[in-house]
Design an enzyme around this catalytic site. Sequence first.
Site, PDB file in Angstrom:
ATOM      1  N   LYS A   1       0.953  -1.069  -0.107  1.00 38.91           N
ATOM      2  CA  LYS A   1       0.202   0.037  -0.030  1.00 38.91           C
ATOM      3  C   LYS A   1       0.849   1.333  -0.038  1.00 38.91           C
ATOM      4  O   LYS A   1       1.935   1.316   0.825  1.00 38.91           O
ATOM      5  CB  LYS A   1      -0.970   0.071   1.286  1.00 38.91           C
ATOM      6  CG  LYS A   1      -2.292   0.139   0.916  1.00 38.91           C
ATOM      7  CD  LYS A   1      -3.252   0.136   2.169  1.00 38.91           C
ATOM      8  CE  LYS A   1      -4.274   0.568   2.277  1.00 38.91           C
ATOM      9  NZ  LYS A   1      -5.223   0.502   3.480  1.00 38.91           N
TER      10      LYS A   1
HETATM   11  O1  G3P Z   1      -8.633   1.108   3.862  1.00 40.68           O
HETATM   12  C1  G3P Z   1      -8.906   2.534   4.504  1.00 40.68           C
HETATM   13  C2  G3P Z   1      -9.527   2.870   5.882  1.00 40.68           C
HETATM   14  O2  G3P Z   1      -8.821   1.932   6.847  1.00 40.68           O
HETATM   15  C3  G3P Z   1      -9.477   4.196   6.119  1.00 40.68           C
HETATM   16  O3  G3P Z   1     -10.779   4.281   6.837  1.00 40.68           O
HETATM   17  O4  G3P Z   1     -12.301   4.804   8.822  1.00 40.68           O
HETATM   18  O5  G3P Z   1     -10.033   5.526   8.718  1.00 40.68           O
HETATM   19  O6  G3P Z   1     -11.575   6.663   7.018  1.00 40.68           O
HETATM   20  P1  G3P Z   1     -11.048   5.242   7.917  1.00 40.68           P
END
Ligand code: G3P
Length: 309
Positions: free
Chosen positions: A125
């Site tokens: 990533k």
């Molecule tokens: O895969 C990306 C994700 O983990 C981000 O999510 O909830 O931190 O916006 P969030």
Amino acid sequence: MFTPPFSSDAMFHRKSLLPVINPDKAGNPLKHPAPKAPRIFADSATRSEIEPLFRAGIVNGITTNPTLLKKAGAKSWGEAKEIMKDLCALLKPHPVSLELTELAEDAMVRQASELSELGENSIIKVPIGGYRAVNPAADPYTGLKVIRRLWERGIKVNTTLIFNTTQALWAANAGATYVSPFLGRLADYGYKHDQPGRTPGNSLYWVEDPKNAKGDQVMHNSEYVASGGALKDAGARLIFEISTVFANYQIKTEILAASFRNPVQLTECLLAGADILTVPAAVLATVADHPLSDEGMKAFAEDSKAFGK
Ligand code: G3P
């Protein structure tokens, strides 16, 4: 609603690349009734959340990031690597995204090799941008250069922190296998910053208010969308844009929609053309529910008492 103006061969071609979803118990590919369905990944680094979802055939991939690893209990890079290695072994041969933490090009490429060794199903990533936010002297093309170098080495990349179509296109051009638009964070931003009464950008999020001003129950957005209501979520709009641009130019990079807050966004992303949804366990736990399902089940359970045991 974001209705694609056409359904091009290119769009179908990208989707036809999807693999068979679930193997049978012996590990042989099983003819799934929905072989071209989008794949669902767990957006988590916590084994206890992921394993039951994986064993039940609900997810067949994982996406992790430093925040999720910290949440999973990692207190050092060594511990983080142990967790990532364990997740790769659990999911093998399904993809597990492991995020780079280095910030300079050469160090990132070296770290990508280190992470690749944690499992042959690892996907690296790479953040698309933001390098100058951490270090003002950084090269703004750091992410793109790293993606390119990893592509040249045959290392699959999931480009993360995508918030617009331009970022997605450049990542794809650099050789990314996946792009991860963070649709929930876009909508969160709109929710905080949109002015009520002006351009709608966050109607989805009124669902968080259990009552309206008169004290009545606010309609669930699932009903709203299912009834053909306006689709005004900026995140879904982003997925639709990327999907259309990739279809226009026959780009095979897959769209891995991320950062979900509720199941309505899952539907919106599917309408918009996402290839993969990576979903937190808490959101996955709600996908089989609906207030009317609850009501219906209670009535069926009650009436079935009439039959005795
Ligand atoms: O895969 C990306 C994700 O983990 C981000 O999510 O909830 O931190 O916006 P969030």
